[in-house]
Scaffold this active site. Sequence first.
Site, short mmCIF file in Angstrom:
data_model
loop_
_atom_site.label_atom_id
_atom_site.label_comp_id
_atom_site.label_asym_id
_atom_site.label_seq_id
_atom_site.Cartn_x
_atom_site.Cartn_y
_atom_site.Cartn_z
N CYS A 112 0.83 -1.20 0.00
CA CYS A 112 0.00 0.00 0.00
C CYS A 112 0.87 1.26 0.00
CB CYS A 112 -0.96 -0.06 1.19
SG CYS A 112 -2.28 1.15 1.17
N HIS A 113 0.78 2.08 1.05
CA HIS A 113 1.56 3.32 1.16
C HIS A 113 2.92 3.08 1.83
CE1 HIS A 113 -2.46 4.98 0.47
NE2 HIS A 113 -1.86 6.12 0.12
#
Length: 187
Positions: A112-113
């Site tokens: 994800c991030h």
Amino acid sequence: MAQQLQGKRVAILATHGFEESELAVPRAALQQAGVEVHIVSPQKDGIRAWAETDWGDTYQVDKLLGEASEHDYHGLVLPGGLFNPDTLRQDETALNFVCAFFQAHKPVAAICHAPWILINAGVVEGRRMTSFSSVAEDLKNAGAQWEDSAVVCDNALVTSRTPEDLDAFTAKLIEELAEGKHQHQHA
């Protein structure tokens, strides 16, 4: 593969605001495979998850970041979410901890991030990677080769986009962990 995972230990580096499934699912899969898993955090008390649209459960921290060493672990997992990686990418102790895994040629998995942390750690240049779509330009600007795939593995650096990719992410993480150190894993 169970024999290759026997005695292995993995650190999951996280702080408040990690995406709950991105910690819980890999942790459960690793534990089911016989791997000992520690949640490592700059916070000594529990850390609270973000569960898609609201705060989730609180998870007990197993080891303080300042007391952890890559020597204690065979691999590292970095869950995403927005708050968690944004906080950790500004923490010099966290960045040094992450870099140590690359320098020791050990598997690192980020979803994800979480690649934001890897950008600030200075370990993405020239690497094939994926991430949440909004992080793609950041990775490209840092010299990574970004691709829109469920999972990308570049010499023991495993990356994925979203919670929907967790099955592929955890399977590849476990495979890389079973293989052990990768000489081409680098900082």
